[in-house]
Design an enzyme around this catalytic site. Structure first.
Site, PDB file in Angstrom:
ATOM      1  N   HIS A 106      48.938  53.759  25.043  1.00 33.99           N
ATOM      2  CA  HIS A 106      50.495  53.750  24.991  1.00 33.99           C
ATOM      3  C   HIS A 106      51.247  53.389  26.247  1.00 33.99           C
ATOM      4  O   HIS A 106      52.067  52.493  26.107  1.00 33.99           O
ATOM      5  CB  HIS A 106      50.908  55.426  24.466  1.00 33.99           C
ATOM      6  N   HIS A 121      41.667  61.352  22.630  1.00 37.04           N
ATOM      7  CA  HIS A 121      43.207  61.913  22.646  1.00 37.04           C
ATOM      8  C   HIS A 121      43.828  61.191  24.163  1.00 37.04           C
ATOM      9  O   HIS A 121      45.005  60.620  23.780  1.00 37.04           O
ATOM     10  CB  HIS A 121      43.119  63.330  22.578  1.00 37.04           C
ATOM     11  N   GLU A 122      43.267  61.659  25.139  1.00 37.27           N
ATOM     12  CA  GLU A 122      43.811  61.281  26.288  1.00 37.27           C
ATOM     13  C   GLU A 122      44.115  59.729  26.239  1.00 37.27           C
ATOM     14  O   GLU A 122      44.910  59.139  27.157  1.00 37.27           O
ATOM     15  CB  GLU A 122      43.392  62.033  27.535  1.00 37.27           C
ATOM     16  N   HIS A 173      47.178  58.401  24.626  1.00 39.06           N
ATOM     17  CA  HIS A 173      48.276  58.457  25.697  1.00 39.06           C
ATOM     18  C   HIS A 173      48.155  57.270  26.834  1.00 39.06           C
ATOM     19  O   HIS A 173      49.024  56.497  27.054  1.00 39.06           O
ATOM     20  CB  HIS A 173      48.155  59.628  26.579  1.00 39.06           C
TER      21      HIS A 173
END
Length: 627
Positions: free
Chosen positions: A420, A413-414, A417
């Protein structure tokens, strides 16, 4: 520049439930970087201090440009560039102070630097409060002419100028803007108070589990032990942990009320009808997105209740299902797996293969660097986040990896980020790099979905496959239904104040209880809610970040649609998704989403996610019926 504050995207303060593969699959962390290197930001505290002094002096001079913006395109570009450069360095200073402070919340010097950095950001806001009114005074026609004739101004500031002009009805005069900017330090205090109490000073209890183990229930230990297979242990964990928070109901109620009052003050000062309207304005987000999300989620509560009844049956519970029964794995006979950080990185790379080589190359680069503080220790901030604020450096990630499936999923998940952030930085200048949370969570949740699909596909047995399907269900409960419940609670707080009703810790607990009972189907006989657990609102950090939490749910719906399309279509869908990520803050999030083929103001994305949840339950039931 407007709203270009530190970009921190978080999974949450409280660690989510555990899960995993086979224990035999766990590796070691030999050769893996477990601690970040803040030297990439500043080589020393002394270097930070020196930069702070220079940046503060530069900030103090920013008002020298006042009155020059309308002269010509070059004058406008020069002023905006100076402001942008000063703000960029201030954000880098803030990033260092924040990361160092989170290493040990008990250490006072890093917390003081964090406060200094916040003061500096506020100083810049004060010294540039005149900018928006002056741009608006120039007028649309003249600004457009400046942008047309100056390529550098166009490259860096065209969207900012367009957005500033859009904000004319909510922009005050220079003096009033300066006063609002000066209130920034005060408005940051409720979150600071919460973080200090939750991370360092709340007296967490110690309990003894059925096996004789004594556990101090700080937030990480609570997240781990609420998954205990024995109901008596789960109840003991919940009773002790939430009793500790209950003792601070009044204090944290007053603190959160102060946060809501600050947001309402800003909304009214800027001539917005409601706090929600003010919160959505920055992203130019249609209110229909928020209200459609809430309406569709309430319409889908029967699907959540189906899942909870399935959970009760699978856990073998004969009496009332309880709130503490939400967290253990649905398939407790599955061997409890362990994942080291190194193994989590390897699996994440394999699972994200459909994202293509550009994406994977950035992920490998990040894994090879010292960008991540991976393991928990006393005093360290709980939960997980990615801080991608330092544009000219790289993202930093804080984890509290405890070797279970949730830790693996959190890492994926992190790092979603983080990639991105890297994609945005590679394709946008600093001034267009501050992407919306509405987009950010799509990247990270998409990673989680691809990971779960990978684990289901590569499961060696039906039992293992069931385990991961169960994790998919719980992910939807927590990221969709739970976050929308938070969003409803947050909206109710603001509406209470807007309509003249007082808030208190007791009132907030009562409001939260009503939502828990509705969402978890107490009237339908699905789950019985213990009033003690209704103090859960006290522990949620996201309530201090404005109207933030709804974007987890919208992002999950969007990510589900993107993930399905990538797996079905391949490169065309992947390219649409990655191009959206590369867009960064170059346009409004809702428009970037629409350009990628999804309208989040319609019911379809949310109905598609609910259909996915029902399909997963159908799969589970089919596997259980199979011989």
């Amino acid at each position: 520049m407007r709203n270009h504050l530190a970009r921190i995207v978080m999974l949450g303060l409280i660690v989510l439930p555990a899960a995993g593969l086979h224990a035999a699959d766990a590796g070691t962390d030999e050769g893996v970087s477990l601690n970040w290197d803040l030297g990439d930001l500043y080589p020393s505290v002394e270097a930070w201090t020196a930069s702070y002094g220079k940046t503060r002096a530069a900030a103090d001079q920013l008002d020298r440009f006042k009155g020059t913006l309308s002269t010509d395109a070059g004058a406008l570009r020069k002023a905006l560039t100076a402001i942008s450069q000063t703000r960029q360095e201030a954000i880098r200073l803030s990033t260092y102070a924040s990361l160092q402070g989170d290493e040990d919340l008990r250490a006072s010097a890093p917390q003081e630097r964090r406060q200094q950095a916040q003061v500096l950001v506020t100083q810049i806001d004060e010294k540039t409060a005149w900018v928006a009114p002056e741009i608006i005074a120039i007028g649309q026609k003249k600004v457009d002419a400046f942008v047309a004739r100056d390529a550098e101004l166009r490259q860096h500031f065209d969207f900012y100028l367009k957005d500033t002009l859009r904000g004319a009805p909510h922009t005050l005069g220079p003096e009033a803007e300066a006063v609002l900017a000066a209130s920034g330090n005060l408005q940051a205090q409720p979150d600071n108070v919460f973080q200090q109490l939750a991370g360092a000073e709340l007296p967490f209890p110690t309990i003894e589990l059925a096996n004789g183990q004594k556990v101090r229930l700080d937030q990480a230990a609570y997240g781990k032990n609420r998954t205990a297979p024995l109901r008596t242990d789960r109840k003991a964990v919940f009773d002790a942990f939430w009793s500790a928070w209950k003792g601070y109901q009044g204090t944290l109620g007053a603190n959160l009320t102060t946060q809501v009052m600050a947001e309402l003050f800003t909304a009214k000062s800027r001539r917005f009808a409601t706090s929600l309207e003010a919160a959505l304005f920055a992203d130019n987000m249609p209110a229909d997105v928020y209200r459609t999300l809430v309406a569709q989620t309430n319409a889908a509560l029967p699907t959540l209740h189906r899942y909870l009844r399935l959970r009760k049956r699978l856990l073998g519970i004969s009496d009332d299902l309880a709130y503490y029964d939400n967290y253990p794995t649905l398939f407790p006979k599955t061997t409890v797996p362990k994942f080291s950080v190194a193994e989590s990185e390897r699996i994440t790379l394999a699972a994200l293969a459909p994202m293509g080589e550009e994406y994977l190359g950035m992920l490998r680069r990040g894994f090879a660097g010292r960008w991540m503080s991976a393991l928990p220790h006393q005093g360290k901030r709980s939960g997980a986040y990615m801080n991608g604020s330092a544009y000219a450096v790289h993202p930093y990630l804080l984890l509290n990896h405890n070797d279970d499936y949730d830790a693996l999923s959190t890492l994926a998940h992190e790092w979603g980020h983080a990639v991105h952030t890297l994609l945005t930085a590679a394709n946008q200048p600093f001034e267009k790099s501050n992407y919306s949370t509405f987009i950010a969570e799509s990247a990270s949740i998409g990673n989680e979905m691809l990971l779960n699909d990978y684990m289901v596909e590569h499961a060696a047995t039906s039992e293992e496959k069931l385990f991961y399907l169960g994790q998919a269900l719980e992910s939807i409960r927590q990221t969709f239904f739970r976050q929308v419940m938070f969003a409803e609670f947050q909206l109710s707080m603001h509406e209470d104040l807007e309509q003249g009703r007082p808030l208190s810790g007791e009132h907030l607990t009562e409001s939260y209880c009503k939502l828990l009972r509705r969402y978890y189907g107490e009237a339908e006989g699905v789950m019985k809610i213990d009033p003690l657990y209704c103090t859960e609102w006290e522990s949620v950090p996201h309530f201090y970040y404005g109207f933030y939490v709804y974007q987890y749910a919208t992002s999950m719906a969007g990510a589900a649609e993107f993930t399905d399309a990538i797996l079905k279509e391949g490169a065309p869908a992947r390219d649409r998704f990655i191009n959206m990520l590369k867009g960064g803050g170059s346009d409004y999030a809702y428009e970037l989403y629409r350009r990628a083929g999804i309208d989040m103001a319609t019911a379809e994305p949310y109905q598609a996610l609910v259909a996915r949840m029902n399909r997963v339950m159908d799969q589970i039931e089919a596997l259980q019926r199979a011989p």
